[in-house]
Design a protein around this motif. Structure first.
Motif, short mmCIF file in Angstrom:
data_model
loop_
_atom_site.label_atom_id
_atom_site.label_comp_id
_atom_site.label_asym_id
_atom_site.label_seq_id
_atom_site.Cartn_x
_atom_site.Cartn_y
_atom_site.Cartn_z
N GLY A 21 37.81 48.79 43.09
CA GLY A 21 37.65 47.83 44.17
C GLY A 21 37.85 48.50 45.51
N GLY A 22 37.29 47.89 46.54
CA GLY A 22 37.40 48.42 47.89
C GLY A 22 37.31 47.31 48.91
N GLN A 23 37.04 47.69 50.15
CA GLN A 23 36.92 46.72 51.22
C GLN A 23 35.64 45.92 51.10
OE1 GLN A 23 37.30 49.03 54.84
NE2 GLN A 23 39.53 48.79 54.86
N GLN A 24 35.69 44.68 51.56
CA GLN A 24 34.51 43.82 51.52
C GLN A 24 33.58 44.15 52.69
OE1 GLN A 24 35.68 39.68 51.25
NE2 GLN A 24 37.50 40.22 50.10
N GLY A 58 42.50 44.03 42.30
CA GLY A 58 43.11 45.01 43.19
C GLY A 58 44.61 45.05 43.04
N SER A 80 39.92 42.58 46.07
CA SER A 80 39.04 43.67 46.43
C SER A 80 37.58 43.32 46.17
CB SER A 80 39.42 44.93 45.64
OG SER A 80 40.73 45.35 45.93
N SER A 125 46.66 41.59 43.35
CA SER A 125 46.19 41.11 44.65
C SER A 125 46.06 39.60 44.70
CB SER A 125 44.85 41.75 45.01
OG SER A 125 44.99 43.14 45.23
#
Length: 237
Positions: free
Chosen positions: A41-44, A75, A87, A112
């Protein structure tokens, strides 16, 4: 009888780019898979009505439009570094986003939280509605056994690990069991499309076990804890 496709999309240090991971998702889609499991997962990205800036989220949506189930980790920033939402691509509407619980069934300390109220900035979004509130559910994520693990600079044949990545795989396996009994719900099933994915997401909401005292969706716990047998029972009713 599962056919397992492996797409290496991140480096050995656990980092990657949206474009490379998006290409891996497209490869899975082109390979005709039924489920894509993303323990990452990462930033949107910024998603407006007619514009998206996120290659990975676009690739995930292309897969879902073909009736492919995409399962992604919520996340691991639910502690002191919480950014306020799950994420990406777990944040995508019809992705099945998975949080983690401890061995005693309580929420894992770093799982998260989902922001289901919408926001104006930095990522304009409407409030999320059922059955798409994030995360959708939780699964075991503490002390998950791993093979060929690397802990720091030490490699080990066996190890324990914790996180929403491990929880994601539990849900992926549950969906595989469901498709074994309902092959018509698979990617190659009759009329399989995004609506099929949405129907299964509703079964997930209806089949999980909420935490004690929970009423509706919980921003950490989702709709509840994965129950494989109950999910299959709804799918085969």
């Amino acid at each position: 009888d599962v056919n397992l496709h492996i797409a290496k999309a991140i480096t050995s240090s656990g980092t990657g780019t949206d474009s490379v991971i998006a290409a891996a998702v497209d490869w899975c889609t082109d390979s005709g898979v039924d489920i894509i499991s993303l323990s990452l997962g990462g930033q949107q990205g910024i998603n407006l009505i007619f514009l998206s800036t996120d290659e990975l989220e676009d690739a995930v949506n292309r897969a879902i439009n073909q009736g492919i189930y995409v399962v992604a980790a919520a996340g691991n920033d639910g502690g002191n570094d919480d950014d306020g939402d799950v994420s990406s691509p777990g944040s995508v509407e019809d992705v099945i986003c998975v949080g983690a619980i401890d061995t005693d069934g309580t929420i894992w300390r770093n799982s998260s939280v989902g922001d289901n109220n919408g926001e104006i900035w930095p990522n304009p979004s409407l409030p999320r509605s059922d059955p798409d509130k994030k995360p959708e559910l939780v699964a075991p994520g503490e002390r998950i056994p791993m093979l060929n693990a690397q802990i720091g600079g030490t490699k080990s044949l066996y190890a324990w690990g914790s996180g929403t990545s491990g929880a994601t795989v539990w849900v992926t396996g549950a969906l595989a069991h469901m498709l074994e009994l309902r092959p018509d719900l698979s990617h190659n099933g009759t009329g399989s499309n995004r609506q099929t994915v949405e129907d299964v997401k509703q079964w997930i909401e209806d089949s999980v076990i909420p935490k004690d005292g929970q009423n509706g969706h919980d921003d950490y716990y989702g709709y509840g804890r994965l129950q494989v047998d109950s999910l299959i029972a709804l799918a085969t009713a």
